[in-house]
Design an enzyme around this catalytic site. Structure first.
Site, PDB file in Angstrom:
ATOM      1  N   ARG A  51       0.814  -1.208   0.000  1.00 19.59           N
ATOM      2  CA  ARG A  51       0.000   0.000   0.000  1.00 19.59           C
ATOM      3  C   ARG A  51       0.854   1.267   0.000  1.00 19.59           C
ATOM      4  O   ARG A  51       0.701   2.141  -0.852  1.00 19.59           O
ATOM      5  CB  ARG A  51      -0.881  -0.040   1.247  1.00 19.59           C
ATOM      6  CG  ARG A  51      -2.008   0.894   1.280  1.00 19.59           C
ATOM      7  CD  ARG A  51      -2.740   0.707   2.598  1.00 19.59           C
ATOM      8  NE  ARG A  51      -3.082  -0.696   2.820  1.00 19.59           N
ATOM      9  CZ  ARG A  51      -4.225  -1.251   2.411  1.00 19.59           C
ATOM     10  NH1 ARG A  51      -5.121  -0.522   1.807  1.00 19.59           N
ATOM     11  NH2 ARG A  51      -4.461  -2.523   2.636  1.00 19.59           N
ATOM     12  N   THR A  52       1.775   1.346   0.956  1.00 21.94           N
ATOM     13  CA  THR A  52       2.597   2.554   1.077  1.00 21.94           C
ATOM     14  C   THR A  52       3.496   2.716  -0.155  1.00 21.94           C
ATOM     15  O   THR A  52       3.649   3.810  -0.688  1.00 21.94           O
ATOM     16  CB  THR A  52       3.455   2.477   2.355  1.00 21.94           C
ATOM     17  OG1 THR A  52       2.584   2.307   3.463  1.00 21.94           O
ATOM     18  CG2 THR A  52       4.267   3.736   2.549  1.00 21.94           C
ATOM     19  N   LYS A  80      23.816 -10.245   1.002  1.00 19.65           N
ATOM     20  CA  LYS A  80      25.235 -10.586   1.096  1.00 19.65           C
ATOM     21  C   LYS A  80      25.854 -10.012   2.363  1.00 19.65           C
ATOM     22  O   LYS A  80      27.061 -10.083   2.554  1.00 19.65           O
ATOM     23  CB  LYS A  80      25.981 -10.044  -0.128  1.00 19.65           C
ATOM     24  CG  LYS A  80      25.465 -10.577  -1.443  1.00 19.65           C
ATOM     25  CD  LYS A  80      26.136  -9.846  -2.607  1.00 19.65           C
ATOM     26  CE  LYS A  80      25.406 -10.139  -3.913  1.00 19.65           C
ATOM     27  NZ  LYS A  80      25.709  -9.132  -4.937  1.00 19.65           N
ATOM     28  N   ARG A 101      11.526   2.205   3.568  1.00 23.48           N
ATOM     29  CA  ARG A 101      10.895   1.478   4.675  1.00 23.48           C
ATOM     30  C   ARG A 101      11.863   0.397   5.106  1.00 23.48           C
ATOM     31  O   ARG A 101      12.489  -0.259   4.277  1.00 23.48           O
ATOM     32  CB  ARG A 101       9.587   0.845   4.247  1.00 23.48           C
ATOM     33  CG  ARG A 101       9.154  -0.202   5.288  1.00 23.48           C
ATOM     34  CD  ARG A 101       7.749  -0.616   5.195  1.00 23.48           C
ATOM     35  NE  ARG A 101       6.839   0.486   5.426  1.00 23.48           N
ATOM     36  CZ  ARG A 101       5.580   0.304   5.799  1.00 23.48           C
ATOM     37  NH1 ARG A 101       5.117  -0.905   5.986  1.00 23.48           N
ATOM     38  NH2 ARG A 101       4.786   1.325   5.961  1.00 23.48           N
ATOM     39  N   HIS A 129       5.965   6.681  11.083  1.00 24.45           N
ATOM     40  CA  HIS A 129       5.455   6.555   9.724  1.00 24.45           C
ATOM     41  C   HIS A 129       4.829   7.912   9.406  1.00 24.45           C
ATOM     42  O   HIS A 129       3.615   8.042   9.310  1.00 24.45           O
ATOM     43  CB  HIS A 129       4.428   5.421   9.683  1.00 24.45           C
ATOM     44  CG  HIS A 129       3.980   5.024   8.314  1.00 24.45           C
ATOM     45  ND1 HIS A 129       4.554   5.525   7.162  1.00 24.45           N
ATOM     46  CD2 HIS A 129       3.012   4.169   7.910  1.00 24.45           C
ATOM     47  CE1 HIS A 129       3.945   4.982   6.118  1.00 24.45           C
ATOM     48  NE2 HIS A 129       3.012   4.162   6.550  1.00 24.45           N
TER      49      HIS A 129
END
Lengths: 303, 157
Positions: A51-52, A80, A101, A129
Site C-alpha cells: 500500500r505505502t 550478502k 521502509r 510513519h
C-alpha cells in the site's frame, strides 16, 4: 523544506505541516503535473508494504519522476551482508531523494545521517510513519474543516500502533482532547503520554468504546492483533469489544468521521462502509496527494 | 599515633597532580573506569573499593595521576555514579572540587534497550537526549528509535 529529510512527525513544525496540507490540496485539484521529470526517486523497501509503496510510486509517477529501487530486500546486496550505511551511501549517488521502509527502528534517522540527499521515512519498524500521519491530518482537516479543538477517539491497540503514536504527537500541536479506548494491556505508552502532558492537554482513558462515541469528532480505529496477547484467553475476552457496528453510531455527532490506517480485519463491521461517516477508503487516496506534496517541496520544485 | 586519631590514615595514597574521583558507589567503580577509558591509562591509577565513608557507609575512590578531565567527559559518569565528587589536585592540594552532574546528551556509552533499534544492529554509536535527570527516575530518549531507556533497563557498553 527544500532538502529536509522527513523522519519523524516532529521534524516538521506546525507551520510546515500546514504548508504540506495546503500543497496536497493543490495536487488533489490537479494530480498530474510534469514537475519532477528531471529527478530520480529511489524507493527502497527493505520490508514489503504494497500500500505505502504503491502510493509513493503513484505520487512520483504522476509528477513525472523516474523511479529506481526494490520492493523487498531478497534481491539486494543486503542478502550478502552489506551494512545499511553502505547501501544508503551507494544509492544516494544514484538518486535525488530516497523513500525508505525498513524493519529496524531508527534506520531512517541513521540513513539521513549517512546520505547527502534527503530521506523520506516510509516506516521504520514500530517507530515512525510520518507520511501516514500527514495524510491522517489532511483527512481530518478536510472532513472537519479545522485541526484545532477536536475530540479525537483512538481505539484498539494503542500500545504498539505506531500510526496512533505519531498522530497523537502531531495533534499535541492543536489543542486536542484525546479519548483513548483500549484493553488494559494495550494502553498508550507513557513515552507518548509525555507529549500530551508537556502541552498540558487533556486525555481520558476508557476500556469501553460505546460511552465515548457521542462526544467524538473523529474515531481513529486500529486493529488488535492476537499475537500481542501472551494469554490467548485475554484476547478472546476483548476481541469483540472494539468492533464498530453501524448501530453504535446512532447517537454520533453529524460531523463524526471514522478513520482507519488500513488494512482492516474485523474491527469495523462491513455495515459501516455505507454510512457517510465512514472515511477510511478516501483517507487512503489522500495519501497520494500528501506524498506528491512532500516530494515536490523537499526536492524544491514548489515553495 | 595521636595524629591518626584526628586525621584518618589515607588508605589510597595521595597524588601530586591529577584528579580524584571520590564518593563513587563501590559497585560502580569498574564502570566509571570503563566510561572514562582508564583501562588503557599509561600513568598511575589508584583504586579503592569499600572504603569507610561517613556520607555513604562504603564508597569507592579513583585517583588518576596527571589527568585532568573536561566537564563533558567527567559528567558521563553521573549516570552510574551520581554521588561522585570530582577533586582536582595540584601540588598535593585541592585546586577545585565539584559534584558531577547528569549531562543533556549521552553518546556512545549507553546501549539502547530496544533490541530492534538500528544502533543494536549496525556498527554505529548510540546517542540519547536526557529527558529526566532525576537520579531515581533517569530517562534517556534514543535519537534513532525514539524509545526511552530508563534507569532499570540501562546497560553500558
Amino acid at each position: 523544506m527544500k532538502n529536509k529529510s522527513l523522519i519523524s512527525i516532529n521534524d516538521f513544525n506546525r507551520e510546515e505541516h500546514i504548508r504540506i496540507l495546503d500543497l496536497a490540496e493543490a495536487f488533489e485539484r490537479q494530480p498530474t503535473q510534469q514537475i519532477l521529470d528531471e529527478y530520480v526517486v529511489a524507493s527502497l523497501f527493505f520490508e514489503p508494504s504494497t500500500r505505502t509503496r504503491l502510493s509513493f510510486e503513484s505520487a512520483a509517477s504522476r509528477l513525472g519522476a523516474r523511479l529506481i529501487g526494490f520492493s523487498e530486500p531478497a534481491s539486494t546486496s543486503l542478502q550478502k551482508g552489506e551494512s545499511l550505511r553502505d547501501t544508503i551511501r551507494t544509492i544516494s549517488n544514484y538518486s535525488d531523494i530516497i523513500i525508505m521502509r525498513h524493519p529496524r527502528e531508527g534506520s531512517a534517522r541513521f540513513a539521513s545521517e549517512v546520505a547527502d540527499i534527503p530521506i523520506i521515512n516510509a516506516g521504520d519498524g514500530a517507530n515512525q510513519h510520518p507520511t501516514q500521519t500527514l495524510l491522517d491530518l489532511y483527512s481530518i482537516r478536510k472532513t472537519q474543516g479545522k485541526l484545532d479543538n477536536l475530540d479525537i477517539v483512538f481505539v484498539g491497540d494503542l500500545k504498539y500502533g505506531r500510526t496512533v503514536h505519531s498522530l497523537v504527537m502531531a495533534f499535541c500541536n492543536y489543542n486536542t482532547t484525546f479519548h483513548l479506548v483500549s484493553p488494559e494491556v494495550l494502553k498508550l505508552p507513557s513515552s507518548v503520554k509525555i507529549h500530551i502532558k508537556d502541552k498540558k492537554l487533556t486525555y481520558h482513558q476508557y476500556t469501553d468504546l460505546n460511552a465515548v462515541i457521542p462526544q467524538a469528532d473523529v474515531i481513529y480505529m486500529t486493529r488488535i492483533q492476537r499475537e500481542r496477547f501472551s494469554d490467548p484467553l485475554d484476547y478472546e475476552k476483548v476481541k469483540n469489544s472494539y468492533v464498530l457496528h453501524n448501530q453504535m453510531l446512532e447517537d454520533a455527532k453529524p460531523n463524526l468521521r471514522i478513520l482507519h490506517p488500513l488494512p482492516r480485519v474485523n474491527e469495523i463491521a462491513i455495515d459501516v462502509d455505507t454510512n457517510p461517516m465512514a472515511y477510511y477508503f478516501t483517507q487512503a487516496l489522500n495519501g497520494v496527494f500528501i506524498r506528491q506534496a512532500l516530494l515536490a517541496s523537499i526536492l524544491g520544485v514548489v515553495e | 599515633m595521636a595524629k591518626k586519631e584526628i586525621r584518618k590514615e589515607l588508605k589510597v595514597s595521595a597524588i601530586e597532580n591529577g584528579t580524584v574521583i571520590d564518593h563513587v558507589p563501590s559497585k560502580s567503580v569498574y564502570q566509571v573506569i570503563r566510561i572514562l577509558n582508564l583501562l588503557d591509562y599509561d600513568n598511575l591509577l589508584l583504586i579503592g573499593i569499600n572504603l569507610d565513608s561517613q556520607k555513604m557507609g562504603k564508597k569507592g575512590i579513583i585517583k588518576v595521576r596527571n589527568k585532568f578531565f573536561k566537564p563533558a567527559e567527567i559528567n558521563k559518569i553521573a549516570l552510574v555514579a551520581p554521588t561522585a565528587t570530582l577533586i582536582v589536585i595540584r601540588d598535593f592540594d585541592v585546586a577545585e572540587k565539584k559534584q558531577v552532574s547528569v549531562p543533556d546528551k549521552v553518546e556512545e556509552i549507553v546501549k539502547c534497550f530496544n533490541p530492534n533499534c538500528i544502533t543494536n544492529n549496525e556498527e554505529m554509536p548510540t546517542f540519547f537526549r536526557v529527558i529526566n535527570k532525576k537520579e531515581e527516575d533517569l530517562k534517556l530518549r534514543c535519537r534513532y528509535c525514539e524509545k526511552i531507556t530508563a534507569k532499570d533497563t540501562m546497560e553500558f557498553f
